[in-house]
Design a protein around this motif. Structure first.
Motif, mmCIF file in Angstrom:
data_model
loop_
_atom_site.group_PDB
_atom_site.id
_atom_site.type_symbol
_atom_site.label_atom_id
_atom_site.label_comp_id
_atom_site.label_asym_id
_atom_site.label_seq_id
_atom_site.Cartn_x
_atom_site.Cartn_y
_atom_site.Cartn_z
ATOM 1 N N GLU A 51 -0.665 7.824 16.676
ATOM 2 C CA GLU A 51 -1.189 6.458 16.699
ATOM 3 C C GLU A 51 -2.708 6.544 16.640
ATOM 4 N N LEU A 52 -3.328 5.602 15.935
ATOM 5 C CA LEU A 52 -4.776 5.568 15.803
ATOM 6 C C LEU A 52 -5.289 4.250 16.360
ATOM 7 N N THR A 53 -6.320 4.300 17.190
ATOM 8 C CA THR A 53 -6.908 3.097 17.770
ATOM 9 C C THR A 53 -8.412 3.154 17.591
ATOM 10 N N ARG A 54 -9.006 2.015 17.275
ATOM 11 C CA ARG A 54 -10.470 1.973 17.100
ATOM 12 C C ARG A 54 -10.978 0.597 17.490
ATOM 13 N N LEU A 55 -12.023 0.578 18.324
ATOM 14 C CA LEU A 55 -12.777 -0.630 18.616
ATOM 15 C C LEU A 55 -14.074 -0.494 17.848
ATOM 16 N N SER A 56 -14.331 -1.435 16.947
ATOM 17 C CA SER A 56 -15.511 -1.340 16.097
ATOM 18 C C SER A 56 -16.786 -1.365 16.923
ATOM 19 N N ALA A 57 -17.698 -0.454 16.610
ATOM 20 C CA ALA A 57 -19.000 -0.419 17.276
ATOM 21 C C ALA A 57 -20.034 -1.218 16.487
ATOM 22 N N ALA A 58 -19.669 -1.634 15.279
ATOM 23 C CA ALA A 58 -20.594 -2.407 14.451
ATOM 24 C C ALA A 58 -20.728 -3.821 15.004
ATOM 25 N N HIS A 59 -21.940 -4.329 15.030
ATOM 26 C CA HIS A 59 -22.165 -5.665 15.577
ATOM 27 C C HIS A 59 -22.239 -6.735 14.495
ATOM 28 N N THR A 60 -22.672 -6.360 13.306
ATOM 29 C CA THR A 60 -22.848 -7.366 12.258
ATOM 30 C C THR A 60 -22.261 -6.962 10.910
ATOM 31 N N ALA A 61 -21.634 -5.820 10.835
ATOM 32 C CA ALA A 61 -21.156 -5.335 9.538
ATOM 33 C C ALA A 61 -19.718 -4.845 9.640
ATOM 34 N N LEU A 62 -19.201 -4.377 8.535
ATOM 35 C CA LEU A 62 -17.860 -3.801 8.512
ATOM 36 C C LEU A 62 -17.886 -2.395 9.082
ATOM 37 N N ASP A 63 -16.733 -1.943 9.541
ATOM 38 C CA ASP A 63 -16.600 -0.620 10.130
ATOM 39 C C ASP A 63 -15.316 -0.004 9.585
ATOM 40 N N THR A 64 -15.093 1.278 9.841
ATOM 41 C CA THR A 64 -13.850 1.931 9.412
ATOM 42 C C THR A 64 -13.320 2.835 10.514
ATOM 43 N N ILE A 65 -12.016 3.046 10.468
ATOM 44 C CA ILE A 65 -11.377 4.100 11.247
ATOM 45 C C ILE A 65 -10.889 5.105 10.207
ATOM 46 N N SER A 66 -11.185 6.367 10.439
ATOM 47 C CA SER A 66 -10.823 7.387 9.461
ATOM 48 C C SER A 66 -10.344 8.624 10.209
ATOM 49 N N ARG A 67 -9.149 9.089 9.876
ATOM 50 C CA ARG A 67 -8.571 10.238 10.567
ATOM 51 C C ARG A 67 -7.757 11.102 9.600
ATOM 52 N N PRO A 68 -7.863 12.425 9.747
ATOM 53 C CA PRO A 68 -6.910 13.318 9.100
ATOM 54 C C PRO A 68 -5.743 13.542 10.064
ATOM 55 N N VAL A 69 -4.526 13.620 9.544
ATOM 56 C CA VAL A 69 -3.339 13.835 10.375
ATOM 57 C C VAL A 69 -2.489 14.923 9.716
ATOM 58 N N LEU A 70 -2.169 15.980 10.475
ATOM 59 C CA LEU A 70 -1.273 17.033 9.993
ATOM 60 C C LEU A 70 0.121 16.771 10.528
ATOM 61 N N LEU A 71 1.121 16.744 9.638
ATOM 62 C CA LEU A 71 2.502 16.495 10.048
ATOM 63 C C LEU A 71 3.453 17.477 9.372
ATOM 64 N N PRO A 72 4.419 18.017 10.124
ATOM 65 C CA PRO A 72 5.501 18.768 9.484
ATOM 66 C C PRO A 72 6.469 17.754 8.879
ATOM 67 N N CYS A 73 6.809 17.919 7.621
ATOM 68 C CA CYS A 73 7.659 16.948 6.936
ATOM 69 C C CYS A 73 8.795 17.644 6.186
ATOM 70 N N GLU A 74 9.879 16.913 6.043
ATOM 71 C CA GLU A 74 11.026 17.387 5.275
ATOM 72 C C GLU A 74 10.949 16.848 3.851
ATOM 73 N N ALA A 75 11.574 17.519 2.920
ATOM 74 C CA ALA A 75 11.638 17.030 1.546
ATOM 75 C C ALA A 75 12.292 15.652 1.539
ATOM 76 N N GLY A 76 11.671 14.702 0.870
ATOM 77 C CA GLY A 76 12.202 13.343 0.779
ATOM 78 C C GLY A 76 11.759 12.424 1.904
ATOM 79 N N GLU A 77 11.109 12.960 2.917
ATOM 80 C CA GLU A 77 10.629 12.137 4.041
ATOM 81 C C GLU A 77 9.539 11.176 3.559
ATOM 82 N N LYS A 78 9.612 9.950 4.004
ATOM 83 C CA LYS A 78 8.628 8.938 3.631
ATOM 84 C C LYS A 78 7.662 8.712 4.791
ATOM 85 N N ILE A 79 6.358 8.707 4.471
ATOM 86 C CA ILE A 79 5.313 8.511 5.461
ATOM 87 C C ILE A 79 4.509 7.281 5.054
#
Length: 106
Positions: A51-79
């Motif tokens: 799960e990713l959570t972000r409270l924007s620190a920007a006061h007057t502009a746009l902000d982003t949340i950006s994360r890399p996530v490593l996951l073990p996945c099976e063939a055909g698994e949908k993310i």
């Protein structure tokens, strides 16, 4: 959202893992100044997902949340992503949000 090859379905917003392995997912989502955003990575197979959570620190502009996530996945698994709380900001002009997956081979 950018299409990183045939494994990504732009209509559903989901990445289908072509083979079993470890995958690196790059997630960037735009949010407004002062907004709080909560996202969950959704798997069609595994119940334990980050799960990713972000409270924007920007006061007057746009902000982003950006994360890399490593996951073990099976063939055909949908993310994909689920918005649990907040509002995603941006559109095709701003290009603030992206979701991409790659098989990780260290």
């Amino acid at each position: 959202i950018l299409d990183e090859g045939s494994a990504f379905d732009g209509a559903s917003g989901q990445y289908t893992c072509p083979v079993t392995g470890i995958y690196l997912f790059s997630i960037t989502v735009g949010l407004g100044a002062g907004d709080k955003l909560r996202l969950q990575v959704k798997s069609s197979v595994n119940s334990v997902v980050p799960e990713l959570t972000r409270l924007s620190a920007a006061h007057t502009a746009l902000d982003t949340i950006s994360r890399p996530v490593l996951l073990p996945c099976e063939a055909g698994e949908k993310i994909g992503l689920i918005l649990l709380n907040g509002k995603i900001t941006g559109d095709s002009t701003d290009m603030l949000s992206s979701f991409a997956g790659f098989q990780y081979n260290p």
